[in-house]
Design a protein around this motif. Structure first.
Motif, short mmCIF file in Angstrom:
data_model
loop_
_atom_site.label_atom_id
_atom_site.label_comp_id
_atom_site.label_asym_id
_atom_site.label_seq_id
_atom_site.Cartn_x
_atom_site.Cartn_y
_atom_site.Cartn_z
N CYS A 526 -85.18 13.30 -59.74
CA CYS A 526 -85.87 14.46 -60.32
C CYS A 526 -85.98 14.24 -61.83
O CYS A 526 -84.98 14.00 -62.52
CB CYS A 526 -85.11 15.74 -60.03
SG CYS A 526 -85.04 16.16 -58.28
N ILE A 527 -87.19 14.32 -62.34
CA ILE A 527 -87.47 14.09 -63.75
C ILE A 527 -87.76 15.43 -64.43
O ILE A 527 -88.58 16.22 -63.93
CB ILE A 527 -88.65 13.13 -63.93
CG1 ILE A 527 -88.37 11.81 -63.19
CG2 ILE A 527 -88.92 12.88 -65.40
CD1 ILE A 527 -87.17 11.07 -63.68
N LYS A 528 -87.11 15.67 -65.53
CA LYS A 528 -87.30 16.91 -66.28
C LYS A 528 -88.45 16.74 -67.26
O LYS A 528 -88.41 15.86 -68.13
CB LYS A 528 -86.00 17.24 -67.02
CG LYS A 528 -85.93 18.63 -67.59
CD LYS A 528 -84.55 18.88 -68.17
CE LYS A 528 -84.42 20.29 -68.70
NZ LYS A 528 -83.06 20.53 -69.25
N PRO A 529 -89.49 17.55 -67.18
CA PRO A 529 -90.66 17.31 -68.04
C PRO A 529 -90.45 17.69 -69.49
O PRO A 529 -91.02 17.07 -70.39
CB PRO A 529 -91.74 18.19 -67.40
CG PRO A 529 -90.99 19.26 -66.70
CD PRO A 529 -89.71 18.65 -66.24
N ASN A 530 -89.60 18.70 -69.75
CA ASN A 530 -89.36 19.10 -71.15
C ASN A 530 -88.03 19.84 -71.20
O ASN A 530 -87.46 20.22 -70.17
CB ASN A 530 -90.49 19.99 -71.69
CG ASN A 530 -90.67 21.25 -70.87
OD1 ASN A 530 -89.93 22.21 -71.03
ND2 ASN A 530 -91.67 21.25 -69.97
N ASP A 531 -87.54 20.03 -72.41
CA ASP A 531 -86.26 20.71 -72.62
C ASP A 531 -86.41 22.19 -72.93
O ASP A 531 -85.41 22.88 -73.15
CB ASP A 531 -85.50 20.04 -73.78
CG ASP A 531 -85.04 18.64 -73.42
OD1 ASP A 531 -84.80 18.38 -72.22
OD2 ASP A 531 -84.94 17.79 -74.34
N GLU A 541 -91.85 11.35 -74.54
CA GLU A 541 -90.61 10.70 -74.95
C GLU A 541 -89.45 11.10 -74.05
O GLU A 541 -88.63 10.26 -73.68
CB GLU A 541 -90.29 11.07 -76.40
CG GLU A 541 -91.28 10.54 -77.42
CD GLU A 541 -92.55 11.37 -77.48
OE1 GLU A 541 -92.57 12.45 -76.82
OE2 GLU A 541 -93.53 10.97 -78.14
N ARG A 542 -89.41 12.39 -73.70
CA ARG A 542 -88.30 12.87 -72.85
C ARG A 542 -88.37 12.25 -71.45
O ARG A 542 -87.36 11.85 -70.88
CB ARG A 542 -88.37 14.40 -72.75
CG ARG A 542 -87.17 15.02 -72.11
CD ARG A 542 -85.97 14.97 -73.05
NE ARG A 542 -84.81 15.60 -72.47
CZ ARG A 542 -83.94 14.98 -71.67
NH1 ARG A 542 -84.14 13.72 -71.34
NH2 ARG A 542 -82.90 15.61 -71.21
N VAL A 543 -89.55 12.16 -70.89
CA VAL A 543 -89.72 11.59 -69.56
C VAL A 543 -89.43 10.10 -69.57
O VAL A 543 -88.77 9.56 -68.67
CB VAL A 543 -91.13 11.89 -69.03
CG1 VAL A 543 -91.39 11.14 -67.73
CG2 VAL A 543 -91.32 13.39 -68.82
N LEU A 544 -89.90 9.38 -70.60
CA LEU A 544 -89.67 7.94 -70.68
C LEU A 544 -88.18 7.64 -70.81
O LEU A 544 -87.68 6.66 -70.21
CB LEU A 544 -90.42 7.37 -71.88
CG LEU A 544 -90.31 5.85 -72.09
CD1 LEU A 544 -90.85 5.11 -70.86
CD2 LEU A 544 -91.07 5.43 -73.35
N LEU A 545 -87.46 8.45 -71.54
CA LEU A 545 -86.02 8.27 -71.66
C LEU A 545 -85.32 8.39 -70.31
O LEU A 545 -84.44 7.59 -69.96
CB LEU A 545 -85.46 9.28 -72.66
CG LEU A 545 -83.94 9.25 -72.88
CD1 LEU A 545 -83.52 7.91 -73.47
CD2 LEU A 545 -83.51 10.41 -73.79
N GLN A 546 -85.73 9.38 -69.52
CA GLN A 546 -85.13 9.55 -68.19
C GLN A 546 -85.48 8.38 -67.27
O GLN A 546 -84.66 7.93 -66.47
CB GLN A 546 -85.60 10.87 -67.58
CG GLN A 546 -85.15 12.10 -68.35
CD GLN A 546 -85.71 13.38 -67.76
OE1 GLN A 546 -85.30 13.80 -66.68
NE2 GLN A 546 -86.65 14.00 -68.46
N LEU A 547 -86.71 7.90 -67.36
CA LEU A 547 -87.10 6.77 -66.51
C LEU A 547 -86.29 5.52 -66.85
O LEU A 547 -85.98 4.71 -65.97
CB LEU A 547 -88.59 6.50 -66.67
CG LEU A 547 -89.55 7.58 -66.16
CD1 LEU A 547 -90.99 7.19 -66.46
CD2 LEU A 547 -89.36 7.82 -64.67
N ARG A 548 -85.94 5.37 -68.10
CA ARG A 548 -85.20 4.18 -68.50
C ARG A 548 -83.74 4.25 -68.05
O ARG A 548 -83.23 3.31 -67.45
CB ARG A 548 -85.27 4.02 -70.02
CG ARG A 548 -86.61 3.50 -70.51
CD ARG A 548 -86.66 3.47 -72.02
NE ARG A 548 -87.93 2.90 -72.49
CZ ARG A 548 -88.32 2.91 -73.77
NH1 ARG A 548 -87.55 3.48 -74.69
NH2 ARG A 548 -89.48 2.39 -74.09
N TYR A 549 -83.05 5.37 -68.35
CA TYR A 549 -81.63 5.38 -68.04
C TYR A 549 -81.34 5.58 -66.55
O TYR A 549 -80.25 5.30 -66.09
CB TYR A 549 -80.88 6.40 -68.90
CG TYR A 549 -81.08 7.87 -68.57
CD1 TYR A 549 -80.58 8.43 -67.40
CD2 TYR A 549 -81.72 8.72 -69.48
CE1 TYR A 549 -80.74 9.77 -67.13
CE2 TYR A 549 -81.88 10.06 -69.22
CZ TYR A 549 -81.38 10.58 -68.03
OH TYR A 549 -81.52 11.91 -67.76
#
Length: 896
Positions: A526-531, A541-549
């Motif tokens: 589950c990817i969080k679109p924004n904070d 940026e937030r989504v790319l960070l989740q995809l990486r880690y």
């Protein structure tokens, strides 16, 4: 199978779990509709007790939930089971800024407020209890004004009812929850005496009495358990008083224990109500597990709870890496496949830093918790001295803090109250007091032991009456029993007193992994679109960070270069043999057959290993399309054959129905014809009987009138002779007039003249007379002529002589010729005439009665004929009136 849902807090894991449960429940439709409804109501009920509002998620899961759905071999759902892990019990007594307590407290407060039952549960209606109050001061305003709380309370009551909780159980749950809220309002004050200066007491007993009443225990015993504790040393019991802070800690520990055990009891109760039926073999079924666990968290202030949550997410990430990358590459090597190695971020060293013994972070935490003089600062110093790796660091200038480099990023933890939260001690005095409760549910909560994961055991422990009763020495402080040491259970650890939150957490991870590795895992990220918790907002940026880690990018690489589908030869042939073999064939699961199927499908970039077929991610889709096409053609052929068979079967049935209809119609028409014929025959018979009766009455009346006239004329011989002659003439005249429809015939005979039977019956006397005269024309012709002449002269003389009365009777009722035989219809007629004449005795009883249609034969010597003859009544010298010679014996007369 196992479905693992992971992601950050607020990314949508709980909602995804709801959709999966609904989908699986719909696919596995069972005959028991109530079971499906129960399974669907499980998540809302458990989440009301286990979810809370945090700074980044309004419905954050504060526990780990593993839902196992059990299916029959045919795919129908037959039961479910929930396993709960690591409930954040500390939230009951304290919440961070901007956060709230568990949902159920607000739901029940609003529901009782709208139902006007706050006073029944000892809850204030103006100021909220301390456990649910916050810095904004708008809790009561929200409870009163928000309709959502009231609706949720009604939904919770509906869930309790649907799943199968009794009203008594629900009432006990409400009393325990409101008792926890009242416990939070208990305050302590320090008192000083001559010998002690750290003694505490309860200055305002109202909250204490309210809590004791709701928990069905004594208020004095509760106060004693909160403000003092017992220590057993060398066989002696020593009572020590608690300070204000210590008493507050005991109060909070009691509240956490009540809520944690109540939550475990609800989960166990749900499992009991959702377990498969006894007549169903659960071992032969299949399970699908759904893991919905708290997501990775990084708040402004992170405490012990965030550390446990993030360690659990590290473990799930490691399992993902092992299954996607490590195990796949090991399988390539074992099967002799030359595949490109994909580099990925392995978090195994970080997990070892947390979980290894004896120098792991959790082991150091447990070790420090055993020292009475240890503090949070000494704990951080021990971490810094022993955890010398790149994943741990200690920021400068902040004493009670340390940082961890997680797979999802750096997190800074505040070590305040780490030791106290880890110890999670519950004094034995509180346990003994709660066991004396009159509430059966509360007795059960503190009589059942705890498992290694810190949950309430499923099986009930045997509790004697002595363990439920309060020792009389409790108030005096002579004996204190450590009930946690006394109670034993097969699933308990060897030393319950040494169990800490860290040990519970470690066993929970082991139990969770043991359930996940059994089946085939399916990962949902589950990817969080924004904070900002806003809809239709996408932060790149937030989504790319989740995809990486989360390793999604590496997963894409290994899917491009590797083979995502690795199927055994036997399973591959069994699944796809339709593509290269005939339907009735059963090919073996060999390498050659797999090769034939793949060549027939015209696929590329596949590899055959030693025991498995290695396929790209798009090969399975292509094979499924080919298989669907082949099966579609088979289905079309089957449809045509089934249609032809159905048409032929329908034609046979139709013909059979038509023949059956003809048979039924024929039988009915025959029945109807027979019925109508019977009606017509009965009508004709009735008509004939009526006609015969009427005619017989007419004949009888006519004969009666003739005999009566003969009797009146008998005293005068001359008149008798004249009457006889007149009768003879009148008889002929009647015969002639009867053939001409004489008015003497009754009216009803005139109406029936058109019928054949009546015509024959009416004409029968004339026919008989005519046949008689024809046979004896020679013997009768001369007397008949003389009789006619004599009749005319007699009529003239009587008219002149004034015999008008006698002549009128003769004309009105003409007599039958005396020479003609009387036709007798029945013995009754014979008796009637014999009684009138008196010449013969009744002989009817000596003779058998004639049957209907039998012919009566009369001759000249027959006594009946002689008795009815009118010759005896006439003078002997009147030769022209004498009767003719008797007819021959073979002459017969038909009976009318």
């Amino acid at each position: 199978q196992c479905i693992i849902i992971s992601g950050e807090s607020g990314a949508g894991k709980t909602e995804s779990a709801h959709l999966i449960v609904q989908h699986l429940t719909f696919l596995g439709k069972a005959n028991n509709r109530a079971l499906r409804e129960k399974i669907l109501q499980v998540n809302p009920l458990v989440e009301a007790f286990g979810n809370a509002c945090t700074a980044i998620n309004d419905n954050s899961s504060r526990f780990g939930k593993y839902l196992e759905m059990m299916f029959t071999p045919t795919g129908a759902v037959m039961g479910a089971k929930i396993s709960e892990y690591l409930l954040e019990k500390s939230r009951v007594v304290k919440q961070a800024v901007g956060e709230k307590n568990f949902h159920i407290f607000y739901y029940i407060y609003a529901g009782l407020y709208h139902q006007k039952k706050l006073s029944e549960y000892r809850l204030p209606d103006k100021k909220p209890p301390r456990y649910i109050d916050n810095e904004t001061g708008r809790v009561m305003h929200d409870i009163v004004t928000k309709d959502s709380y009231g609706r949720q309370f009604e939904a919770i009551q509906h869930c309790f009812r649907i799943i199968g909780f009794t009203d008594e159980e629900v009432y006990s749950v409400y009393r325990i929850l409101t008792g926890i809220l009242n416990i939070g309002n208990i305050e302590f004050a320090a008192i000083s005496s001559q010998h002690q200066t750290d003694k505490s007491e309860v200055p305002n007993p109202e909250a204490l009495d309210n809590a004791a009443a709701l928990l069905s225990i004594g208020s004095e015993e509760l106060q004693e358990a909160l403000t003092s504790h017992c220590v057993v040393t060398r066989g002696e019991t020593i009572i020590r008083t608690n300070t204000v802070d210590k008493a507050a800690d005991v109060r909070d520990a009691m509240s956490k224990a009540l809520y944690g055990r109540l939550f475990s009891w609800i989960v166990n109760r749900i499992n009991t109500l959702l377990q498969p039926d006894k007549n169903i073999n659960a071992e032969s079924g299949m399970n699908v597990g759904i893991l919905d666990i708290f997501g990775f968290e990084n708040f402004t202030r992170n405490s012990f709870e965030q550390l446990c949550i993030n360690i659990a997410n590290e473990q799930i990430q490691f399992y993902f890496n092992q299954h996607i990358f490590a195990l796949e590459q090991m399988e390539y090597q074992s099967e002799g496949i030359d595949a490109t190695t994909v580099e990925y971020e392995d978090n195994r060293p970080l997990l070892d830093m947390f979980l290894q013994k004896p120098m792991g972070l959790l082991s150091l935490l447990d070790e420090e918790s055993r020292f009475p003089q240890a503090t949070d600062l000494t704990l951080v110093d021990k971490f810094e001295d022993n955890l010398r790796c790149k994943y741990f660091w200690r920021p400068k200038g902040v004493e009670l803090s340390f940082g961890i480099q997680h797979y999802a990023g750096k997190v800074l933890y505040d070590a305040s109250a780490f030791l106290e939260k880890n110890r999670d001690t519950l004094p034995a005095d509180v346990v003994v007091v709660l066991r004396t409760s009159e509430n059966k549910l509360l007795q059960q909560l503190f009589s059942s032991p705890l498992t290694k994961t810190g949950n309430l055991a499923q099986a009930r422990a045997r509790v004697t009456a002595a363990s439920r009763s309060l020792p009389p020495q409790l108030s005096a402080g002579r004996i204190k029993v450590d009930t946690m040491e006394v109670m034993r259970h097969p699933e308990e650890t060897t030393n319950m007193k040494r169990q800490t939150m860290a040990s519970y957490f470690r066993y929970s991870l082991m139990d969770l992994l043991s359930k996940m590795v059994v089946g085939q895992p399916h990962f949902i990220r589950c990817i969080k679109p924004n904070d900002d918790r806003e809809a239709l907002m996408f932060s790149h940026e937030r989504v790319l960070l989740q995809l990486r880690y989360t390793g999604i990018l590496e997963t894409v690489k290994i899917r491009q270069k590797g083979y995502s589908h690795r199927i055994l030869f036997e399973e591959f042939v069994k699944r796809y043999y339709y593509l290269a073999f005939k339907a009735h064939e059963t090919p073996l699961g060999s390498r050659e057959n797999c090769l034939a199927i793949l060549e027939k499908s015209k696929l590329d970039n596949w590899i055959l290993g030693k025991t498995k077929v290695f396929l790209k991610y798009y090969h399975i889709e292509q094979l499924n399309l080919f298989l669907r096409e082949v099966i579609g053609r088979v289905v079309v052929m089957q449809a045509y054959i089934k249609g032809w068979l159905g048409a032929r079967r329908y034609k046979k049935v139709k013909d059979k129905r038509e023949n059956s209809a003809i048979t039924i119609q024929s039988a009915w028409r025959g029945y109807e014809a027979r019925r109508k014929y019977k009606e017509i025959r009965n009508r004709r018979t009735d008509a004939a009987i009526h006609i015969q009766a009427a005619f017989r009455g007419y004949i009888v009346r006519k004969n009666y009138t003739r005999l009566k006239y003969s009797t009146e004329c008998a005293p005068d011989p001359q008149l008798t002779s004249s009457c006889s002659t007149s009768d003879f003439g009148c008889e002929e005249d009647w015969q002639q007039t009867s053939n001409q429809s004489s008015p003497v015939v009754p009216d009803f005979l005139d109406k029936q003249t058109e019928k054949n039977n009546l015509d024959e019956i009416s004409a029968s006397p004339f026919i008989l007379k005519h046949s008689f005269e024809t046979n004896h024309s020679q013997s009768i012709s001369q007397p008949q002529t003389a009789a006619d002449h004599q009749l005319s002269s007699l009529l003239t003389s009587h008219e002149k002589g004034g015999s008008e009365n006698c002549l009128e009777q003769k004309l009105r009722t003409p007599r039958r010729r005396c020479q003609q035989p009387k036709m007798l219809n029945s013995p009754e007629d014979n008796m009637y005439y014999n009684q009138l004449n008196g010449t013969l005795e009744y002989q009817g009883s000596k003779r058998k009665p004639r049957k209907l249609g039998q012919i009566k034969v009369l001759d000249g010597e027959d006594e009946y004929y002689e008795s009815l003859s009118a010759v005896e009544s006439a003078p002997e010298d009147d030769s022209f009136l004498s009767s003719p010679s008797p007819p021959s014996r073979d002459m017969s007369f038909a009976q009318s």
